[in-house]
Design a protein around this motif. Structure first.
Motif, PDB file in Angstrom:
ATOM      1  N   ILE A 106       6.256  -3.419   9.813  1.00 10.05           N
ATOM      2  CA  ILE A 106       5.937  -2.151  10.470  1.00 10.05           C
ATOM      3  C   ILE A 106       4.470  -2.183  10.889  1.00 10.05           C
ATOM      4  CG2 ILE A 106       5.742   0.355  10.180  1.00 10.05           C
ATOM      5  CD1 ILE A 106       7.909   0.133   7.992  1.00 10.05           C
ATOM      6  N   PRO A 107       4.158  -2.130  12.189  1.00  6.65           N
ATOM      7  CA  PRO A 107       2.756  -2.078  12.619  1.00  6.65           C
ATOM      8  C   PRO A 107       2.148  -0.736  12.197  1.00  6.65           C
ATOM      9  CG  PRO A 107       4.226  -2.678  14.444  1.00  6.65           C
ATOM     10  CD  PRO A 107       5.083  -2.133  13.342  1.00  6.65           C
TER      11      PRO A 107
ATOM     12  N   GLU B 115      -0.171 -11.708  10.155  1.00  4.09           N
ATOM     13  CA  GLU B 115       0.989 -11.807   9.273  1.00  4.09           C
ATOM     14  C   GLU B 115       1.363 -10.454   8.700  1.00  4.09           C
ATOM     15  OE1 GLU B 115       2.388 -14.216   5.245  1.00  4.09           O
ATOM     16  OE2 GLU B 115       0.632 -14.887   6.356  1.00  4.09           O
ATOM     17  N   VAL B 116       0.365  -9.692   8.301  1.00  5.38           N
ATOM     18  CA  VAL B 116       0.592  -8.316   7.859  1.00  5.38           C
ATOM     19  C   VAL B 116      -0.019  -7.394   8.908  1.00  5.38           C
ATOM     20  CG1 VAL B 116       0.196  -6.601   6.060  1.00  5.38           C
ATOM     21  CG2 VAL B 116       0.537  -9.001   5.437  1.00  5.38           C
ATOM     22  N   GLN B 117       0.829  -6.653   9.606  1.00 12.00           N
ATOM     23  CA  GLN B 117       0.361  -5.820  10.720  1.00 12.00           C
ATOM     24  C   GLN B 117      -0.144  -4.469  10.198  1.00 12.00           C
ATOM     25  OE1 GLN B 117       4.180  -6.749  13.042  1.00 12.00           O
ATOM     26  NE2 GLN B 117       2.691  -6.324  14.650  1.00 12.00           N
ATOM     27  N   HIS B 118      -1.249  -4.518   9.500  1.00 15.96           N
ATOM     28  CA  HIS B 118      -1.819  -3.303   8.917  1.00 15.96           C
ATOM     29  C   HIS B 118      -3.333  -3.365   9.005  1.00 15.96           C
ATOM     30  CE1 HIS B 118      -3.233  -0.803   5.392  1.00 15.96           C
ATOM     31  NE2 HIS B 118      -2.541   0.057   6.109  1.00 15.96           N
ATOM     32  N   GLU B 119      -3.939  -2.298   9.512  1.00 15.55           N
ATOM     33  CA  GLU B 119      -5.397  -2.213   9.608  1.00 15.55           C
ATOM     34  C   GLU B 119      -5.865  -0.840   9.157  1.00 15.55           C
ATOM     35  OE1 GLU B 119      -7.296  -4.796  13.104  1.00 15.55           O
ATOM     36  OE2 GLU B 119      -5.851  -3.341  13.847  1.00 15.55           O
TER      37      GLU B 119
ATOM     38  N   TYR C 206       4.648  -1.986   3.135  1.00 15.26           N
ATOM     39  CA  TYR C 206       5.747  -1.853   4.094  1.00 15.26           C
ATOM     40  C   TYR C 206       5.505  -2.701   5.338  1.00 15.26           C
ATOM     41  CZ  TYR C 206       8.857   1.430   1.825  1.00 15.26           C
ATOM     42  OH  TYR C 206       9.786   1.987   0.985  1.00 15.26           O
ATOM     43  N   SER C 207       4.245  -2.833   5.737  1.00 14.08           N
ATOM     44  CA  SER C 207       3.936  -3.726   6.861  1.00 14.08           C
ATOM     45  C   SER C 207       4.263  -5.162   6.499  1.00 14.08           C
ATOM     46  CB  SER C 207       2.463  -3.601   7.245  1.00 14.08           C
ATOM     47  OG  SER C 207       2.183  -2.333   7.781  1.00 14.08           O
TER      48      SER C 207
END
Length: 352
Positions: free
Chosen positions: A181-182, A252-256, A175-176
Protein backbone atom coordinates in the motif's frame (compact mmCIF):
# COMPACT_ATOMS: atom_id res chain seq x y z
CA UNK A 1 -0.91 29.10 -3.72
CA UNK A 2 -0.04 26.32 -6.13
CA UNK A 3 -1.79 26.12 -9.51
CA UNK A 4 -1.25 22.37 -9.68
CA UNK A 5 -4.38 20.44 -10.58
CA UNK A 6 -5.51 17.12 -9.17
CA UNK A 7 -6.50 14.19 -11.37
CA UNK A 8 -10.23 14.53 -11.82
CA UNK A 9 -10.63 10.92 -12.96
CA UNK A 10 -9.93 9.74 -9.42
CA UNK A 11 -12.26 9.49 -6.43
CA UNK A 12 -10.85 11.03 -3.26
CA UNK A 13 -11.91 9.87 0.18
CA UNK A 14 -11.29 12.43 2.92
CA UNK A 15 -11.93 11.22 6.46
CA UNK A 16 -12.62 13.94 8.99
CA UNK A 17 -14.09 16.05 6.19
CA UNK A 18 -15.97 18.31 8.62
CA UNK A 19 -12.75 18.91 10.53
CA UNK A 20 -10.39 21.84 10.10
CA UNK A 21 -7.87 20.42 7.62
CA UNK A 22 -10.43 18.05 6.09
CA UNK A 23 -12.73 20.91 5.12
CA UNK A 24 -10.04 22.98 3.44
CA UNK A 25 -8.57 20.03 1.59
CA UNK A 26 -11.99 18.84 0.41
CA UNK A 27 -12.84 22.33 -0.83
CA UNK A 28 -9.55 22.55 -2.75
CA UNK A 29 -10.24 19.19 -4.40
CA UNK A 30 -13.83 20.13 -5.24
CA UNK A 31 -12.80 23.50 -6.67
CA UNK A 32 -10.63 21.63 -9.14
CA UNK A 33 -13.45 19.35 -10.25
CA UNK A 34 -12.55 16.24 -8.27
CA UNK A 35 -15.05 13.76 -6.86
CA UNK A 36 -14.82 13.78 -3.06
CA UNK A 37 -16.37 11.39 -0.56
CA UNK A 38 -16.26 12.96 2.89
CA UNK A 39 -16.74 11.01 6.09
CA UNK A 40 -17.04 12.41 9.61
CA UNK A 41 -18.73 11.32 12.83
CA UNK A 42 -19.50 14.94 13.82
CA UNK A 43 -18.61 14.30 17.45
CA UNK A 44 -18.95 16.97 20.11
CA UNK A 45 -15.27 17.22 21.13
CA UNK A 46 -15.67 20.89 20.26
CA UNK A 47 -18.58 23.09 19.09
CA UNK A 48 -20.34 20.92 16.52
CA UNK A 49 -21.91 24.02 14.94
CA UNK A 50 -18.51 24.88 13.52
CA UNK A 51 -18.38 21.44 11.87
CA UNK A 52 -21.80 21.99 10.35
CA UNK A 53 -20.67 25.40 9.09
CA UNK A 54 -17.74 23.76 7.33
CA UNK A 55 -20.03 21.12 5.82
CA UNK A 56 -22.35 23.85 4.55
CA UNK A 57 -19.41 25.13 2.53
CA UNK A 58 -18.98 21.72 0.85
CA UNK A 59 -22.54 20.53 0.31
CA UNK A 60 -23.33 22.84 -2.68
CA UNK A 61 -20.74 20.96 -4.78
CA UNK A 62 -22.44 18.33 -6.93
CA UNK A 63 -19.34 16.14 -6.82
CA UNK A 64 -19.30 15.99 -2.99
CA UNK A 65 -20.89 13.14 -1.06
CA UNK A 66 -21.02 13.22 2.73
CA UNK A 67 -21.26 10.08 4.83
CA UNK A 68 -21.87 10.42 8.55
CA UNK A 69 -19.97 7.51 10.09
CA UNK A 70 -17.13 6.71 12.45
CA UNK A 71 -13.90 5.21 11.12
CA UNK A 72 -13.90 2.89 14.14
CA UNK A 73 -16.98 1.20 12.62
CA UNK A 74 -15.29 -1.46 10.50
CA UNK A 75 -18.42 -2.54 8.62
CA UNK A 76 -19.24 1.05 7.68
CA UNK A 77 -15.73 1.65 6.35
CA UNK A 78 -15.71 -1.57 4.37
CA UNK A 79 -19.10 -0.75 2.84
CA UNK A 80 -17.91 2.74 1.94
CA UNK A 81 -14.78 1.43 0.18
CA UNK A 82 -16.74 -1.29 -1.61
CA UNK A 83 -19.30 1.22 -2.88
CA UNK A 84 -17.12 4.20 -3.85
CA UNK A 85 -13.77 2.51 -4.60
CA UNK A 86 -11.61 5.57 -3.80
CA UNK A 87 -8.29 5.94 -5.62
CA UNK A 88 -6.78 8.29 -3.04
CA UNK A 89 -7.49 8.23 0.70
CA UNK A 90 -6.54 11.12 2.99
CA UNK A 91 -7.11 10.02 6.58
CA UNK A 92 -7.54 13.12 8.75
CA UNK A 93 -10.15 11.67 11.12
CA UNK A 94 -8.72 11.31 14.61
CA UNK A 95 -9.34 12.28 18.18
CA UNK A 96 -7.13 15.32 18.58
CA UNK A 97 -5.68 17.04 21.62
CA UNK A 98 -2.84 16.24 24.00
CA UNK A 99 -4.41 17.23 27.33
CA UNK A 100 -7.77 15.63 26.50
CA UNK A 101 -6.03 12.27 26.03
CA UNK A 102 -5.03 12.23 29.69
CA UNK A 103 -8.67 12.46 30.79
CA UNK A 104 -10.30 10.41 28.02
CA UNK A 105 -7.92 7.69 26.81
CA UNK A 106 -10.62 5.32 25.50
CA UNK A 107 -11.69 7.55 22.63
CA UNK A 108 -8.08 7.87 21.41
CA UNK A 109 -7.64 4.13 21.17
CA UNK A 110 -11.00 3.78 19.43
CA UNK A 111 -10.52 6.49 16.81
CA UNK A 112 -6.76 6.77 16.35
CA UNK A 113 -5.77 3.12 16.60
CA UNK A 114 -8.82 0.98 15.77
CA UNK A 115 -10.12 3.55 13.29
CA UNK A 116 -6.80 3.78 11.46
CA UNK A 117 -6.52 -0.01 11.43
CA UNK A 118 -9.90 -0.14 9.70
CA UNK A 119 -8.69 2.32 7.07
CA UNK A 120 -5.57 0.22 6.45
CA UNK A 121 -7.61 -2.96 6.16
CA UNK A 122 -9.96 -1.30 3.67
CA UNK A 123 -6.97 -0.09 1.61
CA UNK A 124 -5.69 -3.66 1.69
CA UNK A 125 -8.90 -5.23 0.38
CA UNK A 126 -9.82 -2.38 -1.98
CA UNK A 127 -6.40 -1.25 -3.27
CA UNK A 128 -5.75 2.48 -3.56
CA UNK A 129 -3.20 4.51 -5.50
CA UNK A 130 -2.13 6.43 -2.40
CA UNK A 131 -2.98 6.63 1.30
CA UNK A 132 -2.01 9.88 3.00
CA UNK A 133 -2.57 10.04 6.75
CA UNK A 134 -2.20 12.56 9.53
CA UNK A 135 0.54 12.04 12.06
CA UNK A 136 1.69 14.80 14.41
CA UNK A 137 4.70 16.75 15.62
CA UNK A 138 3.83 15.36 19.06
CA UNK A 139 5.66 12.12 18.12
CA UNK A 140 8.93 13.96 18.75
CA UNK A 141 8.05 14.11 22.45
CA UNK A 142 10.50 16.07 24.54
CA UNK A 143 13.36 15.79 22.02
CA UNK A 144 15.85 18.56 22.70
CA UNK A 145 17.61 18.47 19.32
CA UNK A 146 16.06 21.03 16.97
CA UNK A 147 14.89 21.37 14.34
CA UNK A 148 13.05 18.05 14.43
CA UNK A 149 13.96 15.82 11.51
CA UNK A 150 12.08 12.79 10.23
CA UNK A 151 15.09 10.60 11.02
CA UNK A 152 15.09 11.58 14.71
CA UNK A 153 14.36 9.04 17.46
CA UNK A 154 10.61 9.15 18.19
CA UNK A 155 9.99 6.31 20.61
CA UNK A 156 9.65 8.38 23.78
CA UNK A 157 6.19 9.99 23.41
CA UNK A 158 4.97 12.02 26.39
CA UNK A 159 1.21 11.74 25.77
CA UNK A 160 -1.21 9.00 24.75
CA UNK A 161 -2.18 11.12 21.75
CA UNK A 162 1.46 11.08 20.60
CA UNK A 163 1.62 7.32 21.17
CA UNK A 164 -1.42 6.74 18.96
CA UNK A 165 0.08 8.87 16.19
CA UNK A 166 3.39 7.03 16.37
CA UNK A 167 1.49 3.75 16.24
CA UNK A 168 -0.19 4.97 13.04
CA UNK A 169 3.22 5.43 11.46
CA UNK A 170 4.31 1.93 12.44
CA UNK A 171 1.05 0.36 11.30
CA UNK A 172 1.22 2.13 7.93
CA UNK A 173 4.81 0.98 7.46
CA UNK A 174 3.80 -2.61 8.18
CA UNK A 175 0.84 -2.55 5.79
CA UNK A 176 3.00 -0.98 3.09
CA UNK A 177 5.54 -3.75 3.62
CA UNK A 178 3.03 -6.60 3.66
CA UNK A 179 0.42 -5.44 1.17
CA UNK A 180 2.23 -2.89 -1.04
CA UNK A 181 0.00 0.00 0.00
CA UNK A 182 1.64 3.31 -1.04
CA UNK A 183 1.38 5.41 2.13
CA UNK A 184 2.63 8.82 3.24
CA UNK A 185 2.48 10.08 6.82
CA UNK A 186 2.41 13.80 7.57
CA UNK A 187 3.66 15.19 10.87
CA UNK A 188 1.63 18.38 11.23
CA UNK A 189 3.02 21.22 13.32
CA UNK A 190 0.35 23.33 15.12
CA UNK A 191 -2.05 24.11 12.27
CA UNK A 192 -4.02 27.36 12.60
CA UNK A 193 -6.27 29.68 10.62
CA UNK A 194 -9.91 30.68 10.00
CA UNK A 195 -12.48 28.04 10.99
CA UNK A 196 -9.80 26.30 13.05
CA UNK A 197 -10.25 24.09 16.08
CA UNK A 198 -11.62 25.89 19.16
CA UNK A 199 -9.48 23.73 21.45
CA UNK A 200 -6.29 25.27 20.02
CA UNK A 201 -4.56 27.98 22.05
CA UNK A 202 -5.01 30.89 19.65
CA UNK A 203 -8.76 30.23 19.38
CA UNK A 204 -9.15 29.68 23.11
CA UNK A 205 -7.23 32.88 23.90
CA UNK A 206 -9.61 34.81 21.65
CA UNK A 207 -12.66 33.22 23.28
CA UNK A 208 -11.32 34.17 26.71
CA UNK A 209 -10.76 37.77 25.69
CA UNK A 210 -14.33 38.27 24.52
CA UNK A 211 -15.63 36.55 27.64
CA UNK A 212 -13.64 39.05 29.75
CA UNK A 213 -11.47 36.27 31.20
CA UNK A 214 -7.71 35.91 31.61
CA UNK A 215 -5.76 33.58 29.35
CA UNK A 216 -3.58 30.91 30.95
CA UNK A 217 0.00 30.72 29.72
CA UNK A 218 1.77 27.52 30.65
CA UNK A 219 5.37 28.72 30.85
CA UNK A 220 5.63 29.86 34.48
CA UNK A 221 6.23 33.39 33.22
CA UNK A 222 9.72 32.38 32.10
CA UNK A 223 10.20 34.76 29.16
CA UNK A 224 13.89 34.04 28.68
CA UNK A 225 13.24 30.31 28.18
CA UNK A 226 9.81 30.83 26.66
CA UNK A 227 7.93 28.00 24.97
CA UNK A 228 8.01 28.12 21.21
CA UNK A 229 5.93 26.49 18.53
CA UNK A 230 6.14 25.96 14.80
CA UNK A 231 2.76 27.38 13.76
CA UNK A 232 1.65 26.36 10.26
CA UNK A 233 -1.08 28.21 8.37
CA UNK A 234 -3.89 26.10 6.94
CA UNK A 235 -3.32 27.12 3.30
CA UNK A 236 0.29 25.96 3.56
CA UNK A 237 -0.84 22.61 4.96
CA UNK A 238 -3.31 22.07 2.12
CA UNK A 239 -0.75 23.02 -0.52
CA UNK A 240 1.71 20.56 0.98
CA UNK A 241 -0.87 17.76 0.82
CA UNK A 242 -1.80 18.78 -2.72
CA UNK A 243 1.79 18.41 -3.89
CA UNK A 244 2.23 15.06 -2.15
CA UNK A 245 -0.95 13.35 -3.41
CA UNK A 246 0.43 12.48 -6.87
CA UNK A 247 3.84 11.55 -5.42
CA UNK A 248 3.54 7.91 -4.41
CA UNK A 249 6.44 6.53 -2.37
CA UNK A 250 8.84 4.20 -4.16
CA UNK A 251 11.10 1.42 -3.00
CA UNK A 252 10.64 -1.97 -1.43
CA UNK A 253 8.46 -0.49 1.29
CA UNK A 254 6.29 2.25 -0.20
CA UNK A 255 6.03 4.35 2.94
CA UNK A 256 7.37 7.83 3.69
CA UNK A 257 7.00 10.39 6.45
CA UNK A 258 7.24 14.17 6.08
CA UNK A 259 7.15 17.09 8.47
CA UNK A 260 4.82 19.90 7.48
CA UNK A 261 5.74 22.86 9.64
CA UNK A 262 6.59 26.49 9.12
CA UNK A 263 10.32 25.93 9.76
CA UNK A 264 10.23 29.22 11.67
CA UNK A 265 9.17 28.70 15.30
CA UNK A 266 7.63 31.56 17.23
CA UNK A 267 8.04 32.25 20.92
CA UNK A 268 4.72 31.89 22.67
CA UNK A 269 4.74 35.48 23.95
CA UNK A 270 5.43 36.85 20.46
CA UNK A 271 2.59 34.72 19.16
CA UNK A 272 0.26 36.18 21.81
CA UNK A 273 1.34 39.73 20.98
CA UNK A 274 0.74 39.07 17.28
CA UNK A 275 -2.75 37.76 18.06
CA UNK A 276 -3.50 40.87 20.15
CA UNK A 277 -2.43 43.06 17.23
CA UNK A 278 -4.48 41.07 14.71
CA UNK A 279 -7.60 41.38 16.87
CA UNK A 280 -6.90 45.09 17.37
CA UNK A 281 -6.85 45.51 13.58
CA UNK A 282 -10.03 43.47 13.14
CA UNK A 283 -11.95 45.38 15.82
CA UNK A 284 -10.54 48.85 15.23
CA UNK A 285 -9.47 49.24 18.86
CA UNK A 286 -6.62 48.10 21.07
CA UNK A 287 -6.80 44.56 22.40
CA UNK A 288 -4.71 43.30 25.32
CA UNK A 289 -5.23 39.95 27.01
CA UNK A 290 -5.37 39.49 30.76
CA UNK A 291 -2.67 36.92 31.49
CA UNK A 292 -2.13 34.25 34.15
CA UNK A 293 1.06 32.18 34.18
CA UNK A 294 1.07 28.52 35.20
CA UNK A 295 3.44 25.53 34.98
CA UNK A 296 3.55 23.53 31.76
CA UNK A 297 0.89 20.81 31.68
CA UNK A 298 1.61 17.06 31.65
CA UNK A 299 1.95 15.79 28.10
CA UNK A 300 2.84 19.19 26.66
CA UNK A 301 6.23 19.64 25.05
CA UNK A 302 8.26 22.84 25.55
CA UNK A 303 9.09 23.43 21.90
CA UNK A 304 8.32 22.27 18.38
CA UNK A 305 10.46 23.15 15.40
CA UNK A 306 10.17 21.38 12.05
CA UNK A 307 12.89 20.72 9.55
CA UNK A 308 11.08 20.87 6.19
CA UNK A 309 14.13 19.95 4.11
CA UNK A 310 12.79 16.51 3.20
CA UNK A 311 9.46 17.95 2.02
CA UNK A 312 11.23 20.64 0.00
CA UNK A 313 13.53 18.12 -1.63
CA UNK A 314 10.62 15.80 -2.47
CA UNK A 315 8.14 18.26 -3.97
CA UNK A 316 9.85 21.66 -3.94
CA UNK A 317 7.55 23.07 -1.28
CA UNK A 318 8.15 25.01 1.90
CA UNK A 319 5.44 26.83 3.91
CA UNK A 320 5.86 30.60 3.86
CA UNK A 321 2.85 32.28 5.51
CA UNK A 322 4.02 34.56 8.32
CA UNK A 323 2.43 34.36 11.76
CA UNK A 324 1.24 37.96 11.44
CA UNK A 325 -0.48 37.30 8.12
CA UNK A 326 -2.04 34.03 9.26
CA UNK A 327 -3.34 35.40 12.56
CA UNK A 328 -4.85 38.42 10.80
CA UNK A 329 -6.80 36.06 8.55
CA UNK A 330 -8.02 34.21 11.64
CA UNK A 331 -8.93 37.38 13.56
CA UNK A 332 -10.88 38.84 10.62
CA UNK A 333 -12.81 35.58 10.23
CA UNK A 334 -13.50 35.26 13.97
CA UNK A 335 -14.92 38.78 14.30
CA UNK A 336 -17.14 38.21 11.26
CA UNK A 337 -18.23 34.68 12.21
CA UNK A 338 -19.29 35.61 15.73
CA UNK A 339 -20.72 38.96 14.54
CA UNK A 340 -18.57 41.06 16.87
CA UNK A 341 -19.01 44.67 15.81
CA UNK A 342 -16.40 47.37 16.29
CA UNK A 343 -16.33 48.72 19.82
CA UNK A 344 -17.74 45.56 21.40
CA UNK A 345 -16.13 45.22 24.83
CA UNK A 346 -17.43 42.28 26.83
CA UNK A 347 -19.26 40.20 24.23
CA UNK A 348 -19.66 36.60 25.33
CA UNK A 349 -18.31 33.94 23.02
CA UNK A 350 -18.92 30.40 24.17
CA UNK A 351 -18.21 27.00 22.70
CA UNK A 352 -19.98 23.85 23.78
Amino acid sequence: MSTQTFRTDQTYLVTGAAGFIGYYLSKKLLDQGCTVIGIDNLNAYYDVNLKYTRLEGLEPYENFTFVKADISDKAAIEDLFAHYRPSVVVNLAAQAGVRYSIENPDVYMQSNVTGFYNILEACRHYPVDHLIYASSSSVYGANKKVPFEETDFVDHPVSLYASTKRSNELMAHTYSHLYKIPATGLRFFTVYGPMGRPDMAYYGFTDKYFAGEAIKIFNNGDFENDLYRDFTYIDDIVEGIEKLIPRTPEGEVQHEIFNIGNNSPEKLMHFIQSLEKALSNALGREVEFKKEFEPIKPGDVPRTYASTDRLHQAVGFKPETSIEEGLQQFADWYVQYYKLSEGTKEEQVTNS
